[in-house]
Design an enzyme around this catalytic site. Structure first.
Site, PDB file in Angstrom:
ATOM      1  N   SER A 166       3.129  -7.186   0.688  1.00  0.00           N
ATOM      2  CA  SER A 166       2.433  -6.293   2.140  1.00  0.00           C
ATOM      3  C   SER A 166       1.465  -6.473   2.646  1.00  0.00           C
ATOM      4  O   SER A 166       0.979  -5.697   2.133  1.00  0.00           O
ATOM      5  CB  SER A 166       3.448  -5.013   2.780  1.00  0.00           C
ATOM      6  OG  SER A 166       2.970  -4.883   3.598  1.00  0.00           O
ATOM      7  N   ASP A 223       1.737  -8.284  -7.508  1.00  0.00           N
ATOM      8  CA  ASP A 223       2.317  -8.102  -5.720  1.00  0.00           C
ATOM      9  C   ASP A 223       1.856  -9.590  -5.064  1.00  0.00           C
ATOM     10  O   ASP A 223       1.311 -10.397  -5.088  1.00  0.00           O
ATOM     11  CB  ASP A 223       2.291  -7.047  -4.953  1.00  0.00           C
ATOM     12  CG  ASP A 223       1.427  -5.670  -4.765  1.00  0.00           C
ATOM     13  OD1 ASP A 223       2.340  -5.290  -4.726  1.00  0.00           O
ATOM     14  OD2 ASP A 223       0.706  -4.604  -4.560  1.00  0.00           O
ATOM     15  N   TYR A 280       0.749  -3.010   2.469  1.00  0.00           N
ATOM     16  CA  TYR A 280       0.917  -2.510   1.439  1.00  0.00           C
ATOM     17  C   TYR A 280       1.677  -1.904   0.922  1.00  0.00           C
ATOM     18  O   TYR A 280       2.789  -1.711   1.817  1.00  0.00           O
ATOM     19  CB  TYR A 280      -0.579  -1.019   1.012  1.00  0.00           C
ATOM     20  CG  TYR A 280      -1.437  -1.211   0.933  1.00  0.00           C
ATOM     21  CD1 TYR A 280      -2.363  -1.735  -0.149  1.00  0.00           C
ATOM     22  CD2 TYR A 280      -2.290  -1.038   1.788  1.00  0.00           C
ATOM     23  CE1 TYR A 280      -4.090  -1.858   0.140  1.00  0.00           C
ATOM     24  CE2 TYR A 280      -3.940  -2.035   2.467  1.00  0.00           C
ATOM     25  CZ  TYR A 280      -4.034  -2.222   1.645  1.00  0.00           C
ATOM     26  OH  TYR A 280      -6.071  -2.253   0.899  1.00  0.00           O
ATOM     27  N   CYS A 326     -12.593  -2.861 -12.909  1.00  0.00           N
ATOM     28  CA  CYS A 326     -11.009  -2.837 -13.156  1.00  0.00           C
ATOM     29  C   CYS A 326     -10.950  -3.620 -12.271  1.00  0.00           C
ATOM     30  O   CYS A 326     -10.007  -4.197 -12.503  1.00  0.00           O
ATOM     31  CB  CYS A 326     -10.678  -1.970 -13.536  1.00  0.00           C
ATOM     32  SG  CYS A 326     -10.781  -0.820 -12.497  1.00  0.00           S
ATOM     33  N   ASN A 371      -4.383  -4.858  -8.614  1.00  0.00           N
ATOM     34  CA  ASN A 371      -5.016  -4.083  -8.042  1.00  0.00           C
ATOM     35  C   ASN A 371      -4.515  -3.123  -7.233  1.00  0.00           C
ATOM     36  O   ASN A 371      -3.058  -4.162  -6.637  1.00  0.00           O
ATOM     37  CB  ASN A 371      -5.941  -5.021  -7.260  1.00  0.00           C
ATOM     38  CG  ASN A 371      -6.877  -5.798  -7.964  1.00  0.00           C
ATOM     39  OD1 ASN A 371      -7.381  -5.192  -8.700  1.00  0.00           O
ATOM     40  ND2 ASN A 371      -7.850  -6.745  -6.698  1.00  0.00           N
ATOM     41  N   ASP A 394      -0.343 -11.100 -12.298  1.00  0.00           N
ATOM     42  CA  ASP A 394      -0.413  -9.883 -10.936  1.00  0.00           C
ATOM     43  C   ASP A 394       0.844  -9.404 -10.484  1.00  0.00           C
ATOM     44  O   ASP A 394       2.494 -10.044 -10.788  1.00  0.00           O
ATOM     45  CB  ASP A 394      -1.002 -10.973 -10.090  1.00  0.00           C
ATOM     46  CG  ASP A 394      -1.486 -10.218  -9.020  1.00  0.00           C
ATOM     47  OD1 ASP A 394      -1.296  -8.590  -9.400  1.00  0.00           O
ATOM     48  OD2 ASP A 394      -0.987 -10.792  -7.665  1.00  0.00           O
TER      49      ASP A 394
END
Length: 189
Positions: A20, A13, A23, A103, A55, A11
């Protein structure tokens, strides 16, 4: 051709860079964990294929553009390359939670994109590393081995405890890589 047993899917972030709740919307806000960049490079130098599945619903929410996301990913590639490593593929979902895509993790579409990009028959036996349950859930039907890191939202995910019975848990990506390279006896450092 890479072997699924030598594949690590990360992943982004919270695993590679600071996360965050508002974002990560710009290159200035994309702040990598230095130990994560070094860990990716170590994996790569030890013969592992490293990919990213992320994502990025901030695109659907108009918080940032796909070109801004590409700038962040270009910076990630540059930093890993400077450290002596390589990221083989980055798959991202630009959709929002209600867009009906296939997705967005915990769905398997991003991992399927990685499987196709690397021309693999299966991802079974590869490692799926994330800081949230949805990361691990995306890997499960693909046969990935789940790893939770405590960075990003990982400590919160661990505290909730649900769905982690099979997961290995590490303080951060660097700790996982230390364990993995030691376990297989191929640490190049």
């Amino acid at each position: 051709m890479p072997q699924p047993s030598k594949l690590v899917i990360l992943d982004r972030d919270g695993v590679i860079n600071h996360d965050s709740d508002a974002y990560v919307k710009s290159l200035d806000e994309w702040i990598p964990y230095p130990t994560a960049i070094a860990a990716i490079a170590r994996l790569s130098r030890a013969g592992w294929t490293v990919t990213v599945a992320t994502n990025q619903s901030g695109i659907a929410r108009d918080y940032y553009s796909e070109s801004m996301l590409e700038s962040m990913h270009q910076r990630l590639h540059e930093l890993v390359h400077q450290a002596g490593g390589e990221i083989a593929h980055i798959a991202y979902c630009p959709h929002g939670p209600n867009d009906g895509c296939d997705c967005r993790k915990p769905l398997t579409g991003l991992l399927e994109q990685i499987r196709q990009a690397l021309d693999l028959e299966t991802l079974a036996g590869s490692w799926m590393v994330g800081d949230s349950l949805r990361d691990l859930q995306a890997g499960e039907p693909m046969g990935c081995r789940p790893v939770l890191v405590r960075t990003g939202k990982g400590r919160h995910t661990e505290a909730e405890g649900e769905g982690l019975a099979r997961a290995m848990i590490f303080d951060d990506l660097a700790a996982f890589v230390d364990w993995l390279l030691t376990a297989e006896g191929s640490d190049e450092d």
